[in-house]
Design a protein around this motif. Sequence first.
Motif, PDB file in Angstrom:
ATOM      1  N   PHE A 210       0.842  -1.199   0.000  1.00 40.16           N
ATOM      2  CA  PHE A 210       0.000   0.000   0.000  1.00 40.16           C
ATOM      3  C   PHE A 210       0.873   1.243   0.000  1.00 40.16           C
ATOM      4  N   THR A 211       0.293   2.353  -0.452  1.00 37.13           N
ATOM      5  CA  THR A 211       0.974   3.637  -0.351  1.00 37.13           C
ATOM      6  C   THR A 211       0.414   4.393   0.850  1.00 37.13           C
ATOM      7  N   TYR A 212       1.268   5.198   1.442  1.00 40.74           N
ATOM      8  CA  TYR A 212       0.914   5.907   2.673  1.00 40.74           C
ATOM      9  C   TYR A 212       1.438   7.330   2.561  1.00 40.74           C
ATOM     10  N   THR A 213       0.571   8.300   2.828  1.00 32.08           N
ATOM     11  CA  THR A 213       0.969   9.704   2.790  1.00 32.08           C
ATOM     12  C   THR A 213       1.402  10.150   4.171  1.00 32.08           C
ATOM     13  N   GLY A 214       2.477  10.926   4.222  1.00 32.05           N
ATOM     14  CA  GLY A 214       3.086  11.307   5.489  1.00 32.05           C
ATOM     15  C   GLY A 214       2.323  12.359   6.270  1.00 32.05           C
ATOM     16  N   SER A 215       3.035  12.961   7.197  1.00 31.55           N
ATOM     17  CA  SER A 215       2.429  13.881   8.165  1.00 31.55           C
ATOM     18  C   SER A 215       2.910  15.307   7.926  1.00 31.55           C
ATOM     19  N   GLY A 216       2.114  16.260   8.416  1.00 32.33           N
ATOM     20  CA  GLY A 216       2.502  17.671   8.343  1.00 32.33           C
ATOM     21  C   GLY A 216       1.895  18.389   7.158  1.00 32.33           C
TER      22      GLY A 216
END
Length: 307
Positions: A189-195
């Motif tokens: 899966f792809t995961y988008t980071g934080s901030g």
Amino acid sequence: MISEYEKTRNINIQRNKELLESLGLDKPLVEPKEQKRKPSTTSKKRKSTATNDEAEEPSQPATKSQCIEIATNPDSTVRRSSRNTGKHVDYRSEIRGDQVLPLAFSSGVKISENEGPLGRDDGVRKHDPKTYGSIPGVEVGTWWETRKGCSIDAIHAPWVGGISGGRQGAYSVALSGGYDDDVDLGYAFTYTGSGGRDLKGTKAAPKNLRTAPQSSDQTFENPFNQMLKRSSETKKPVRVIRGFKLKSPYAPSEGYRYDGLYHVEKAWTEKGLNPKGYLVCKFAFKRLPNQPSLPVREVSQSDETTE
């Protein structure tokens, strides 16, 4: 007519899907379907047909002192049924510390479709969540009704945050909701980071808005993004839980489920789905082999885009 947002989203989804497939998915030939777990049922009371040998229960309720005596001394002379008179009954074997299902499920109000073992939802944490890899005694497929339970069983410590980690990389991540162009193929899966979001809100909505629009670039200087980037370098295994809010056929229908260990295979930045083109940090996860297969739930219309 399709909007620019939808065009960009579809392009990103296709690109992310191709990236994940290029990693070589360790999928089984036949994926198990998520099965409903039947709630525990209570037997109906039989109509009383008392005889000399089988007397009816006394109509008077037990006194408070008798109730205390039953709870603290199951072998006391106060019996649950007169049918057991003269017999030795081991009531201690009937005392269970844990319910098979939470009250909401066992009462039939909810029906869980999670087949795995039920984790704890209270008590003292027995293991350190700041651990890379598996947690002793917690099987892949274990599920919890709340994030609190995931934390107690040390699978994912934060009750709200999606990333938990240390100097050598992330210990665990939680998939719940996510970004519109993230793709979940179960075994990758792809995961988008934080901030990149102003969580203070605005004058009109002065709250800590986790859904606030992106107002700056995400960077790997962010400590959480830094953890995941470090994981892509050290290849330390990352525990992954999926929540019921995730729009994916691999998400559980109820609660939060531990889906095993993954590696972060790649970390990069790209233009996010926002009008001003702010950058986001992206990560590609791949599941480690030789783990139990992931159950697939019935796909709803809203999940079709992430298949």
